[in-house]
Scaffold this motif. Structure first.
Motif, PDB file in Angstrom:
ATOM      1  N   VAL A 238     -27.589  -1.240  27.844  1.00 55.09           N
ATOM      2  CA  VAL A 238     -28.766  -0.606  27.240  1.00 55.09           C
ATOM      3  C   VAL A 238     -29.470  -1.554  26.256  1.00 55.09           C
ATOM      4  N   THR A 239     -28.711  -2.415  25.598  1.00 51.92           N
ATOM      5  CA  THR A 239     -29.349  -3.387  24.712  1.00 51.92           C
ATOM      6  C   THR A 239     -30.195  -4.364  25.521  1.00 51.92           C
ATOM      7  N   GLY A 240     -29.649  -4.816  26.653  1.00 49.16           N
ATOM      8  CA  GLY A 240     -30.422  -5.684  27.541  1.00 49.16           C
ATOM      9  C   GLY A 240     -31.672  -4.991  28.035  1.00 49.16           C
ATOM     10  N   PHE A 241     -31.573  -3.692  28.301  1.00 52.78           N
ATOM     11  CA  PHE A 241     -32.752  -2.920  28.713  1.00 52.78           C
ATOM     12  C   PHE A 241     -33.794  -2.913  27.598  1.00 52.78           C
ATOM     13  N   GLY A 242     -33.367  -2.726  26.355  1.00 52.31           N
ATOM     14  CA  GLY A 242     -34.301  -2.750  25.228  1.00 52.31           C
ATOM     15  C   GLY A 242     -35.003  -4.080  25.110  1.00 52.31           C
ATOM     16  N   GLU A 243     -34.281  -5.169  25.345  1.00 55.41           N
ATOM     17  CA  GLU A 243     -34.887  -6.498  25.296  1.00 55.41           C
ATOM     18  C   GLU A 243     -35.902  -6.681  26.422  1.00 55.41           C
ATOM     19  N   LEU A 244     -35.614  -6.101  27.577  1.00 57.90           N
ATOM     20  CA  LEU A 244     -36.565  -6.158  28.687  1.00 57.90           C
ATOM     21  C   LEU A 244     -37.832  -5.364  28.375  1.00 57.90           C
ATOM     22  N   MET A 245     -37.693  -4.267  27.638  1.00 62.96           N
ATOM     23  CA  MET A 245     -38.881  -3.516  27.213  1.00 62.96           C
ATOM     24  C   MET A 245     -39.809  -4.397  26.384  1.00 62.96           C
ATOM     25  N   HIS A 246     -39.211  -5.169  25.481  1.00 63.97           N
ATOM     26  CA  HIS A 246     -40.021  -6.077  24.659  1.00 63.97           C
ATOM     27  C   HIS A 246     -40.711  -7.122  25.531  1.00 63.97           C
ATOM     28  N   GLU A 247     -39.974  -7.680  26.471  1.00 64.14           N
ATOM     29  CA  GLU A 247     -40.548  -8.675  27.380  1.00 64.14           C
ATOM     30  C   GLU A 247     -41.690  -8.065  28.198  1.00 64.14           C
ATOM     31  N   HIS A 248     -41.477  -6.826  28.641  1.00 64.23           N
ATOM     32  CA  HIS A 248     -42.503  -6.104  29.396  1.00 64.23           C
ATOM     33  C   HIS A 248     -43.773  -5.937  28.545  1.00 64.23           C
ATOM     34  N   TRP A 249     -43.598  -5.541  27.288  1.00 61.66           N
ATOM     35  CA  TRP A 249     -44.751  -5.310  26.422  1.00 61.66           C
ATOM     36  C   TRP A 249     -45.553  -6.587  26.205  1.00 61.66           C
ATOM     37  N   GLU A 250     -44.862  -7.707  26.026  1.00 59.89           N
ATOM     38  CA  GLU A 250     -45.555  -8.973  25.826  1.00 59.89           C
ATOM     39  C   GLU A 250     -46.408  -9.328  27.043  1.00 59.89           C
ATOM     40  N   HIS A 251     -45.910  -9.036  28.242  1.00 61.56           N
ATOM     41  CA  HIS A 251     -46.690  -9.310  29.457  1.00 61.56           C
ATOM     42  C   HIS A 251     -47.786  -8.273  29.665  1.00 61.56           C
ATOM     43  N   LYS A 252     -47.487  -7.035  29.314  1.00 61.47           N
ATOM     44  CA  LYS A 252     -48.462  -5.961  29.497  1.00 61.47           C
ATOM     45  C   LYS A 252     -49.717  -6.208  28.650  1.00 61.47           C
ATOM     46  N   LYS A 253     -49.544  -6.713  27.434  1.00 64.42           N
ATOM     47  CA  LYS A 253     -50.677  -6.962  26.547  1.00 64.42           C
ATOM     48  C   LYS A 253     -51.631  -8.002  27.118  1.00 64.42           C
ATOM     49  N   ARG A 254     -51.121  -8.899  27.959  1.00 65.49           N
ATOM     50  CA  ARG A 254     -51.956  -9.962  28.514  1.00 65.49           C
ATOM     51  C   ARG A 254     -52.895  -9.466  29.608  1.00 65.49           C
ATOM     52  N   ARG A 255     -52.669  -8.249  30.114  1.00 65.82           N
ATOM     53  CA  ARG A 255     -53.515  -7.732  31.199  1.00 65.82           C
ATOM     54  C   ARG A 255     -54.903  -7.379  30.735  1.00 65.82           C
ATOM     55  N   SER A 256     -55.035  -6.955  29.470  1.00 64.27           N
ATOM     56  CA  SER A 256     -56.334  -6.478  28.998  1.00 64.27           C
ATOM     57  C   SER A 256     -56.416  -6.623  27.489  1.00 64.27           C
ATOM     58  N   GLY A 257     -57.588  -6.979  26.999  1.00 62.02           N
ATOM     59  CA  GLY A 257     -57.798  -7.058  25.564  1.00 62.02           C
ATOM     60  C   GLY A 257     -57.737  -5.706  24.892  1.00 62.02           C
ATOM     61  N   GLY A 258     -57.923  -4.625  25.683  1.00 63.11           N
ATOM     62  CA  GLY A 258     -57.871  -3.277  25.127  1.00 63.11           C
ATOM     63  C   GLY A 258     -56.488  -2.663  25.163  1.00 63.11           C
ATOM     64  N   MET A 259     -55.479  -3.444  25.560  1.00 63.49           N
ATOM     65  CA  MET A 259     -54.129  -2.905  25.689  1.00 63.49           C
ATOM     66  C   MET A 259     -53.525  -2.538  24.339  1.00 63.49           C
ATOM     67  N   SER A 260     -53.848  -3.324  23.304  1.00 65.47           N
ATOM     68  CA  SER A 260     -53.301  -3.083  21.975  1.00 65.47           C
ATOM     69  C   SER A 260     -54.406  -3.283  20.945  1.00 65.47           C
ATOM     70  N   ASN A 261     -54.058  -3.150  19.665  1.00 68.66           N
ATOM     71  CA  ASN A 261     -54.981  -3.461  18.575  1.00 68.66           C
ATOM     72  C   ASN A 261     -54.152  -3.872  17.365  1.00 68.66           C
ATOM     73  N   LEU A 262     -54.805  -4.260  16.297  1.00 67.78           N
ATOM     74  CA  LEU A 262     -54.095  -4.768  15.130  1.00 67.78           C
ATOM     75  C   LEU A 262     -53.152  -3.731  14.535  1.00 67.78           C
ATOM     76  N   LYS A 263     -53.580  -2.470  14.519  1.00 76.49           N
ATOM     77  CA  LYS A 263     -52.748  -1.409  13.956  1.00 76.49           C
ATOM     78  C   LYS A 263     -51.489  -1.220  14.778  1.00 76.49           C
ATOM     79  N   ILE A 264     -51.642  -1.170  16.095  1.00 80.47           N
ATOM     80  CA  ILE A 264     -50.482  -1.008  16.979  1.00 80.47           C
ATOM     81  C   ILE A 264     -49.551  -2.206  16.850  1.00 80.47           C
TER      82      ILE A 264
END
Length: 327
Positions: A238-264
């Motif tokens: 489950v810890t490895g899964f949590g680390e993969l979530m972080h990796e996923h988020w870093e790649h997901k943000k690159r798809r669109s400039g509207g994916m995140s914002n400074l507050k998030i």
């Protein structure tokens, strides 16, 4: 009277590869989980003729063509009501446009209620496929298929999206210990932002159709992350899964400039400093819910509460879309 309910969902890995623009060419894969937050739809025959719809707005019309709600209009038309005399009411545990798949859940609940009202049975595959047909084929929304399928099937489920538009569903093979660990340590926090998934997904859809190299590389990688997430969870890591979530988020943000914002981004950084292994925005991005896997859930809860974020606690749903009352 028929009352049907559909669960909302969280995505555990591979999200974004369920759009037809991607899987029809490359095949898609993701792991999703239904949660015990629901969309409810009530269908009954009113005493007087007409179409009565109650959702965030009220509609009372005589002709189907005058119905403003697109999903309700298409669903009623599909059943070919000869003399429209129907009342439909909907409500939900969580507001729409918050990243938990409410549109797909609503469509499956609506179809389940309408078909049950007409004494017609739909199995899980048929229900999900019909919901996708309404949203993707008839209404041409630039969305994927995961919301409709996880709502129909429930559970923690692996979905493979094939080139020919068929979908294979298989339960994630995890131990009860891992299941309880996920329920205890996966935490959802509402950002306070609501957004339309269509605007973000439309950009992904267009770039995929244009064979944009950067977008395709991103989605190929995210699909592999989905497979790796499945393997980690089935191995009890489950810890490895949590680390993969972080990796996923870093790649997901690159798809669109509207994916995140400074507050998030600030909230996400705060979470990583206060007990979160990894996390991401659930859904298309831009708002909705932040989900984290926590190594110290109490510390994370206190940090997020101090930042003003409200937690929504949940358990998994293993029933999927169902009729809860028929009278």
């Amino acid at each position: 009277m028929i009352i049907a309910r559909s669960p909302l969902r969280i995505t555990l890995g591979g999200g974004g590869t369920d759009l037809p623009s991607y899987f029809r060419e490359y095949g898609g894969f993701l792991v999703a989980a239904a949660i015990d937050k629901y969309v409810y739809v009530t269908v009954m025959r009113p005493f007087t003729p007409g179409i009565y719809l109650k959702y965030s707005q009220l509609e009372n019309v005589d002709q189907l063509r005058d119905v403003k709600h697109p999903i309700m209009r298409e669903a009623i038309e599909m059943l070919e009501f000869k003399t429209p005399q129907v009342e439909i009411t909907t409500l939900a545990d969580i507001p729409a446009s918050t990243g938990l798949g409410s549109s797909g859940s609503f469509t499956t609940a609506l179809l389940k209620a309408l078909y049950s009202h007409r004494r017609r049975h739909l199995n899980q595959d048929e229900l999900a496929a019909l919901a996708c047909h309404i949203e993707i084929d008839r209404l041409r929304e630039p969305i994927g298929k995961q919301d409709q399928y996880i709502a129909a099937f429930g559970g923690i489920t692996c979905f493979t999206f094939h080139h020919d538009d068929t979908v294979t569903a298989a339960p994630l093979k995890i131990s009860m210990g891992t299941l309880f660990d996920l329920e205890d340590n996966l935490l959802l926090f509402f950002t306070g932002f609501s957004r339309s998934a269509s605007s973000i997904l439309k950009d992904q859809n267009t770039r995929t159709q244009q064979s944009d190299g950067e977008m395709l590389k991103n989605l190929h990688y995210v699909k592999q992350l989905g497979i790796r997430s499945k393997e980690a969870l089935e191995a009890g890591d489950v810890t490895g899964f949590g680390e993969l979530m972080h990796e996923h988020w870093e790649h997901k943000k690159r798809r669109s400039g509207g994916m995140s914002n400074l507050k998030i981004d600030d909230w996400y950084g705060l979470a990583l400093k206060n007990g979160a292994v990894g996390g991401k925005l659930v859904g298309a991005g831009g708002g909705g819910f932040l989900m984290f896997y926590a190594r110290d859930r109490n510390r994370l809860r206190h940090a997020m509460a101090s930042a003003g974020l409200e937690e929504v606690r949940f358990r998994f749903d293993f029933e999927g879309t169902k009729v809860v009352l028929s009278s």
